[in-house]
Scaffold this motif. Sequence first.
Motif, short mmCIF file in Angstrom:
data_model
loop_
_atom_site.label_atom_id
_atom_site.label_comp_id
_atom_site.label_asym_id
_atom_site.label_seq_id
_atom_site.Cartn_x
_atom_site.Cartn_y
_atom_site.Cartn_z
N THR A 150 9.98 39.69 22.68
CA THR A 150 8.91 38.69 22.81
C THR A 150 9.12 37.91 24.10
N ASP A 171 7.00 34.80 24.49
CA ASP A 171 5.87 33.99 24.02
C ASP A 171 5.52 32.87 25.00
N ARG A 198 0.59 29.59 30.80
CA ARG A 198 2.01 29.52 31.22
C ARG A 198 2.61 30.93 31.39
N ILE A 254 2.14 42.25 12.30
CA ILE A 254 1.02 41.45 11.81
C ILE A 254 0.29 40.81 12.99
N GLY A 289 -0.20 32.07 21.52
CA GLY A 289 1.00 32.15 22.37
C GLY A 289 1.55 33.56 22.52
N GLN A 290 0.78 34.57 22.14
CA GLN A 290 1.31 35.95 22.19
C GLN A 290 0.28 36.96 22.70
N TYR A 338 6.48 38.15 9.17
CA TYR A 338 7.60 37.37 9.70
C TYR A 338 8.86 37.69 8.89
N VAL A 356 6.96 25.06 14.20
CA VAL A 356 5.93 26.12 14.23
C VAL A 356 6.21 27.11 13.10
#
Length: 240
Positions: free
Chosen positions: A86, A88, A93, A135, A143-144, A179, A192
């Motif tokens: 990842t 993220d 950004r 998922i 953010g992904q 997750y 989060v």
Amino acid sequence: MARVAIVTGGTRGIGAAISLALKERGHTVVANYAGNEEKAKAFTDETGIPAYKWDVGDHEACLVGCQQVEADVGPIDIVVNNAGITRDGTLHRMTFDDWNEVMRINLGGCFNMAKATFGGMRDRGWGRIINIGSINGQAGQYGQVNYAAAKSGIHGFTKALAQEGAKFGVLVNAIAPGYIDTDMVAAVPEPVLEKIVAKIPVGRLGNAYEIARGVAFLASDNAGFVTGSTLSINGGQHMY
Ligand code: CAA
């Protein structure tokens, strides 16, 4: 029947659980890894599963690495494309490098490993390619954009290759984990993550073995009529 299996990113987290689950079912398992030498060595010492180092985002390295594995343990029958990273951050950004590395490794790795192994499976009339999606490739995630795009790409890749492989006995499926209690998820900021867990109907993170058992099923002869599918293992967080 015992087969030769390779699991990318197979010495840590979900990958380590997959390597072990396949070994427990009698397969000859090889784990690929890219970075953490110390953890890979500890994994091999503990499990007896050999670990081979290369970057799955590097096309040539996959071809050479798989050739070496086949010379050492025999033709590869089962590939589990699990390696992923990842990077993220919200789009404003996110750098091009964050985008490119995630696409190169997470999605490019599936292509590279399939190129290295699919031909042999097709010639022998039996093969399994199991791709670990997410998922967040199904539902998207704040953010992904990089990770969600790569994982969504994996689901498309799976369905396309499944159509090409079916008549040669090569079955291609995906698992979409939710997750799971791994280092990757532990890197999500705590407030989060708390909000995310609150939205999981079963009320907890998953564990790596809950994904590994799904992979073991898809790799088994019991799954002979399953191809092009995505098995969602997410505690009910996204019903798709
Ligand atoms: N939906 C809507 N708004 C959201 C949001 C969401 N899901 N998440 C955060 N926001 C909002 C915040 O409320 C905040 O708004 P305010 O300033 O008005 O309060 C704003 O966006 C900025 O949020 P952050 O303070 O978190 O911003 P940041 O720049 O510090 O971090 C981030 C952004 C890196 C994306 C961080 O929110 C994050 O890490 N999010 C988690 C991403 C995630 O789930 N990654 C999964 C990793 S595990 C994995 O990928 C495995 C798998 O397959 C499931």
